[in-house]
Enzyme design. Structure first.
Site, PDB file in Angstrom:
ATOM      1  CG  ASP A  69      -2.061   0.986   1.087  1.00  0.00           C
ATOM      2  OD1 ASP A  69      -2.292   1.484  -0.033  1.00  0.00           O
ATOM      3  OD2 ASP A  69      -2.725   1.281   2.092  1.00  0.00           O
ATOM      4  N   GLY A  70       0.359   2.275  -0.665  1.00  0.00           N
ATOM      5  CA  GLY A  70       1.019   3.584  -0.632  1.00  0.00           C
ATOM      6  C   GLY A  70       1.678   3.992  -1.935  1.00  0.00           C
ATOM      7  N   GLY A  93       0.337   5.028  -4.762  1.00  0.00           N
ATOM      8  CA  GLY A  93      -0.267   6.233  -5.338  1.00  0.00           C
ATOM      9  C   GLY A  93       0.248   7.477  -4.633  1.00  0.00           C
ATOM     10  CD  GLU A 123     -12.773  -6.045  -2.409  1.00  0.00           C
ATOM     11  OE1 GLU A 123     -11.554  -6.311  -2.269  1.00  0.00           O
ATOM     12  OE2 GLU A 123     -13.669  -6.898  -2.253  1.00  0.00           O
ATOM     13  CG  ASN A 124      -7.105  -3.103  -6.003  1.00  0.00           C
ATOM     14  OD1 ASN A 124      -6.158  -3.821  -5.705  1.00  0.00           O
ATOM     15  ND2 ASN A 124      -7.505  -2.110  -5.199  1.00  0.00           N
ATOM     16  CD1 TRP A 125     -11.788  -6.584 -10.083  1.00  0.00           C
ATOM     17  CD2 TRP A 125     -10.931  -5.984 -12.063  1.00  0.00           C
ATOM     18  NE1 TRP A 125     -11.051  -7.649 -10.559  1.00  0.00           N
ATOM     19  CE2 TRP A 125     -10.521  -7.302 -11.776  1.00  0.00           C
ATOM     20  CE3 TRP A 125     -10.506  -5.393 -13.260  1.00  0.00           C
ATOM     21  CZ2 TRP A 125      -9.714  -8.043 -12.643  1.00  0.00           C
ATOM     22  CZ3 TRP A 125      -9.699  -6.126 -14.115  1.00  0.00           C
ATOM     23  CH2 TRP A 125      -9.310  -7.440 -13.808  1.00  0.00           C
TER      24      TRP A 125
END
Ligand code: FPP
Length: 253
Positions: free
Chosen positions: A31-32, A34, A78-80
């Site tokens: 994570d992180g 972005g 969920e990333n879609w």
């Protein structure tokens, strides 16, 4: 011995890590990426690229210190929901990563395996993942599990469905179901539960990652963003894990 090897190579400090008592399996939520890119005025995709490079570095180091399994959350069910351009960029990074791994994994002794529902991916990605699995089966080394289109709820429902199918076709009996046998239906069948789960990026939640497998896992959260998560940061996480008192619901002797 392994500690001396790392010190010689990098000149850094391994702090309080006891390399003779490492966990067998470490899981990481990547994570992180972005935010890492945004802070540099770069597009989010540059953060994912840096994240993939960092994964390569950390995976190689995990192999060097003798870790058996490293499981990372690279793309969730969920990333879609992300913009199409970002999803495409992540999948393209993974495609390139797999292509390169096919040439290097045997030499590097890093096994690349995948967990999650691959049926939604294009043929090229599915074939690359299958070829990586194939090579991984015949080599020894650190097993890196990349979770792709993975979500724990979906994994558990799929396991229940497959168990039900086996009941219907008569290969198992309902009364034979135990926790251990249920685990055989999960993507992680045959892999020990992670002793340590690391989440960089400042959030303190599981985000539908390895819910079954993390029943007794120790969690380590840090604000460091994944592309900046260095070997030093990994040492801090391992040292923190080694200071924990794991009782598994029992009492201290
Ligand atoms: C979460 O950071 C990261 C992702 C959803 C993608 C992770 C994918 C990679 C690193 C690419 C390929 C991976 C491998 C293992 C080869 P975020 O974008 O949610 O970060 P943010 O919270 O700062 O926005």
């Amino acid at each position: 011995m392994k500690l001396a090897f790392w010190k010689k190579k990098s000149g850094g400090s391994a702090g309080q890590v006891d390399f003779d008592h490492l966990p067998r399996h470490v899981a990481i939520i990547l994570d992180g990426n972005g935010r890492w890119a945004k802070r540099r005025g770069l597009p989010r995709t540059a953060g994912h690229r840096a994240g993939a490079e960092n994964f390569r570095k950390i995976a190689t180091y995990c192999r060097d210190i003798g870790l058996e399994y490293l499981t990372v959350y690279a793309f969730s069910t969920e990333n879609w929901k992300r913009p199409e351009e970002e999803v495409d960029a992540i999948l393209d990074l993974l495609r390139r990563y797999m292509l390169e791994a096919l040439d290097t994994m045997e030499r590097d002794r890093v096994r690349l395996c995948f967990m999650g529902d691959r049926s939604v991916f294009n043929q090229e990605l599915r074939e690359l993942a299958a070829r990586c699995d194939e090579v991984s089966q015949r080599i020894e080394g650190c097993q890196c599990n990349i979770c792709l289109n993975y979500g724990s709820h979906a994994e558990i429902v799929r396991a229940a469905q497959n168990f039900a199918k086996d009941c219907i076709n008569g290969s198992v009996k309902l009364e034979d179901l135990t926790e251990e046998r249920f685990e055989d239906y999960l993507y992680s069948a045959g892999i020990p539960s992670p002793e340590l789960l690391i989440r960089p990026g400042g959030e303190q939640r599981l985000s539908n990652f390895l819910l079954w497998q993390c029943a007794y896992t120790e969690f380590y959260f840090t604000d460091v963003l994944w592309p900046d998560f260095s070997i030093e940061e990994l040492h801090k996480a391992l040292a923190a894990y080694q200071r924990r008192d794991r009782r598994f619901g029992g009492v201290k002797k």
